[in-house]
Motif scaffolding. Structure first.
Motif, PDB file in Angstrom:
ATOM      1  N   ARG A   1     -38.704  94.138  20.042  1.00  0.00           N
ATOM      2  CA  ARG A   1     -39.659  95.294  20.466  1.00  0.00           C
ATOM      3  C   ARG A   1     -40.286  95.076  19.614  1.00  0.00           C
ATOM      4  O   ARG A   1     -41.371  95.581  19.523  1.00  0.00           O
TER       5      ARG A   1
ATOM      6  N   LEU B   1     -48.782  93.941  28.065  1.00  0.00           N
ATOM      7  CA  LEU B   1     -47.956  93.030  28.248  1.00  0.00           C
ATOM      8  C   LEU B   1     -45.964  93.866  27.035  1.00  0.00           C
ATOM      9  O   LEU B   1     -45.539  94.218  27.435  1.00  0.00           O
TER      10      LEU B   1
ATOM     11  N   SER C   1     -43.022  93.048  20.060  1.00  0.00           N
ATOM     12  CA  SER C   1     -44.269  94.644  21.057  1.00  0.00           C
ATOM     13  C   SER C   1     -45.095  95.063  20.323  1.00  0.00           C
ATOM     14  O   SER C   1     -46.375  94.795  20.857  1.00  0.00           O
TER      15      SER C   1
ATOM     16  N   TYR D   1     -45.898  96.327  26.893  1.00  0.00           N
ATOM     17  CA  TYR D   1     -44.767  97.963  27.800  1.00  0.00           C
ATOM     18  C   TYR D   1     -43.684  96.782  28.465  1.00  0.00           C
ATOM     19  O   TYR D   1     -42.241  97.294  28.130  1.00  0.00           O
ATOM     20  N   TYR D   2     -43.786  96.156  28.712  1.00  0.00           N
ATOM     21  CA  TYR D   2     -42.580  95.496  29.651  1.00  0.00           C
ATOM     22  C   TYR D   2     -41.964  94.361  28.716  1.00  0.00           C
ATOM     23  O   TYR D   2     -41.183  94.400  28.644  1.00  0.00           O
ATOM     24  N   ILE D   3     -42.629  93.948  27.612  1.00  0.00           N
ATOM     25  CA  ILE D   3     -41.522  92.743  26.824  1.00  0.00           C
ATOM     26  C   ILE D   3     -40.713  94.164  25.886  1.00  0.00           C
ATOM     27  O   ILE D   3     -39.044  94.407  25.586  1.00  0.00           O
ATOM     28  N   TYR D   4     -40.921  95.656  26.178  1.00  0.00           N
ATOM     29  CA  TYR D   4     -40.412  96.713  25.254  1.00  0.00           C
ATOM     30  C   TYR D   4     -39.266  97.300  26.230  1.00  0.00           C
ATOM     31  O   TYR D   4     -38.081  97.541  25.470  1.00  0.00           O
ATOM     32  N   ARG D   5     -39.733  97.703  27.618  1.00  0.00           N
ATOM     33  CA  ARG D   5     -38.251  97.616  28.489  1.00  0.00           C
ATOM     34  C   ARG D   5     -37.994  97.152  28.691  1.00  0.00           C
ATOM     35  O   ARG D   5     -36.802  97.056  29.078  1.00  0.00           O
ATOM     36  N   SER D   6     -38.185  95.680  28.713  1.00  0.00           N
ATOM     37  CA  SER D   6     -36.756  94.387  29.433  1.00  0.00           C
ATOM     38  C   SER D   6     -36.142  94.289  27.517  1.00  0.00           C
ATOM     39  O   SER D   6     -35.764  93.192  28.783  1.00  0.00           O
TER      40      SER D   6
END
Length: 586
Positions: A35, A22, A38, A24-29
């Motif tokens: 961040r 999870l 995350s 990874y997706y929070i950081y990317r979006s």
């Protein structure tokens, strides 16, 4: 490695795996504070996975390996949570300082090293062994000094982070109430579980329930993200946007109290107490119209005029009632737009308009003077010259007319000189040549110039200006001022009168030059219009003509030289003119 998986280890491994994906997706979006959140989730995932494998292990050495892995997450988790709360509170400058960042890294690294090298010093764990008396094999240990020090550091870091979190959301508007409760509640669960574990309140023996509580915490945050759109609008971002706005914003509840505001609004609020919770009638005590709008739950615009520390402030208050919101009660939003500068511009524009009107009237008057007063003497002179050339008058008759012609020519010369100097002073490119000069020498020259005119009316001029009195101004302009004042004094003096000219240093630091006569004097209504150009010239004691422009030129020239002019007069007793000149550059 040998594993015996059980219910507890499987739960931790499952949710740890989900949690490690999870972030990874929070950081990317996302960006900003999210961040850091995350990273905190990633630390939690490492802790959960490490503890899950520990619970599935029965060999001490194997358990120690997973304890070492767990501490990568355990030592970084409070740091990331602190950074998350700081970013959310707008305090990111603190950890952007290199020394503070090094300090956080050092504490994390030294804690990990103490755990990883514990077999060599036993500073962190005094003793470690596997307890087989429980349902599953569990690690049992005795705490060392390092463990106690890390625990203190761990809880201080979390306490500071949560205090910052509380302060940040304390000022937030009610619209962020659900978000605030979600974060505070989710952050409290694991810390309470860990605190119970340290106090010995362990429902499952030596099993640490903190990683399990983190699973609940992540579950609460997941609901908040989905249900309340937790990170769609971060309150600190909203506050920064509002604080960057030049207009002031206030949010008022149904009890007419301020519950939120931005920085721009602070300067307009009556000082004296805490703003949040302040009643509007105290914040704006003299603004009945606006208070009535709020009291009657009406939307609209109100113009406010207030006295504040920086002076008079003009505002436009736009009042918007929110009676169809999701909150428990009606809320009023007030936008305060500063109109002070606009009002000043309007006033300046009005003053410029009035000045243009005055100048147009003056222009019309000057044209009238030129067309009548200037033309008359010149026509008379032209006719006399024609009559002489045509032998229509004799030399004796011409001599009889010459005094009148001389007065007309002198009047015409003074008129042209005043019009010329005033017109030149109105040109934007007309320069002023300021310099130090001897006031006495200039005054003596001007007196000598008017001695014949004074003698014809048997007027004595006495000057008492000491040599060496220097002033700093445009000499030509001051010369024209003195010339006009002497001309007026002679014009309104009777035969046998006296004109006194003297100078002295004034307490304001200026040189005061006084031209005083004991002539006819002026009435009060004449004094009020004397320097405006509106005053109609009156004839002198021997029917001398004037234009009314001379004193207007005097005032203009004195102001342009950072000086001033004033007058005192009484009918039948005479007049005193005072001019004030700088003695040095400003």
């Amino acid at each position: 490695m040998d594993f015996t998986f059980n219910t507890y280890s499987v739960i931790l491994l499952f949710f740890g795996t989900v949690t490690i994906i999870l972030p990874y997706y929070i950081y990317r979006s996302s960006e900003g504070a999210v961040r850091w959140f995350s990273f905190a989730m990633l630390s939690n995932a490492i802790w959960c996975l490490g503890y899950g494998f520990e619970l599935a292990s029965s060999d001490l050495e194997q358990v120690k390996v997973f304890v070492d892995i767990q501490y990568i997450g355990i030592t970084t988790l409070p740091v990331y949570w602190l950074l998350f709360c700081m970013k959310l509170s707008g305090l990111e400058k603190w950890y952007q300082r290199r020394l503070n960042a090094y300090l956080l890294c050092f504490m994390t690294l030294i804690s990990c090293i103490m755990v990883w090298t514990n077999d060599h010093h036993h500073f962190y764990y005094k003793e470690m062994h596997i307890d087989f008396t429980e349902k599953i094999p569990l690690l049992s240990f005795k705490r060392g000094t390092g463990y106690l020090l890390f625990t203190i550091y761990f809880y201080i870091t979390l306490l500071v982070a949560n205090i910052l979190l509380y302060i940040s959301y304390k000022k937030s508007a009610p619209i962020y109430k659900r978000q605030r409760y979600s974060i505070i509640f989710s952050s409290t669960i694991p810390w309470m579980a860990n605190f119970c574990y340290l106090l010995g309140l362990r429902p499952f023996g030596n099993m640490d329930i903190t990683p399990f509580s983190f699973i609940i915490s992540v579950f609460v945050v997941a609901i908040a993200v989905h249900r309340f759109r937790l990170f769609d609008i971060i309150p600190v971002a909203r506050e920064k946007v509002l604080d960057l706005m030049q207009d002031g914003f206030l949010i008022v509840d149904d009890r007419h109290r301020i519950i939120d505001y931005n920085k721009a609004a602070v300067q307009y609020i009556q000082p004296g107490q805490k703003i949040v919770g302040m009643p509007m009638k105290i914040a704006f005590p003299d603004q009945e119209e606006m208070l009535n709008f709020i009291k009657n739950e009406r939307s609209g615009k109100v113009v406010l005029t207030m006295e504040r520390l920086k002076g008079t402030v003009h505002l436009e208050a736009e009042i918007q009632l929110l009676n169809e919101n999701e909150l428990n009660s009606n809320t009023t939003i007030i936008r305060l737009q500063d109109l002070t500068q606009i009002k000043k511009e309007e006033l300046r524009s009005l003053q410029q308009t009035e000045e243009l009107k005055r100048l147009n009237q003056l222009k019309d008057r000057i044209f009238s003077i030129i067309s009548h007063d200037l033309r008359g003497p010149l026509v008379n002179l032209s006719e006399v010259i024609k009559m002489i050339s045509n032998d229509l008058i004799t030399i004796e008759e011409f001599k009889m007319l010459s005094p009148t012609l001389s007065k007309d020519i002198l009047y015409t010369t003074d008129l042209l000189e005043n019009i010329l100097h005033w017109s030149r002073s109105q040109l934007s490119g007309y320069g002023i040549k300021k310099e130090h000069f001897d006031l006495r020498s200039m005054v003596v020259n001007e007196i000598n110039y008017y001695l014949p005119s004074a003698a014809s009316k048997k007027i004595s001029i006495i000057q008492d200006v000491f040599p060496g009195k220097l002033v700093y101004a445009d000499m030509l302009m001051v010369q024209i001022v003195v010339r006009n004042l002497l001309n007026n004094a002679i014009k309104f003096c009777y035969e046998g009168c006296q004109i006194d000219v003297f100078a002295m240093y004034h307490k304001s630091g200026m040189m005061e030059l006084c031209i005083m006569d004991n002539g006819a004097g002026m009435e009060e209504q004449v004094l009020k219009k004397l320097f405006s150009g509106e005053n109609q010239s009156t004839r002198g004691t021997m029917n001398e003509k004037g234009t009314g422009l001379g004193l207007m030129v005097c005032k203009e020239f004195m102001e342009r030289n950072n000086g001033s002019i004033k007058v005192e007069s009484e009918t039948g007793k005479g007049t005193k003119f005072f001019i004030y000149l700088p003695i040095a550059p400003e």
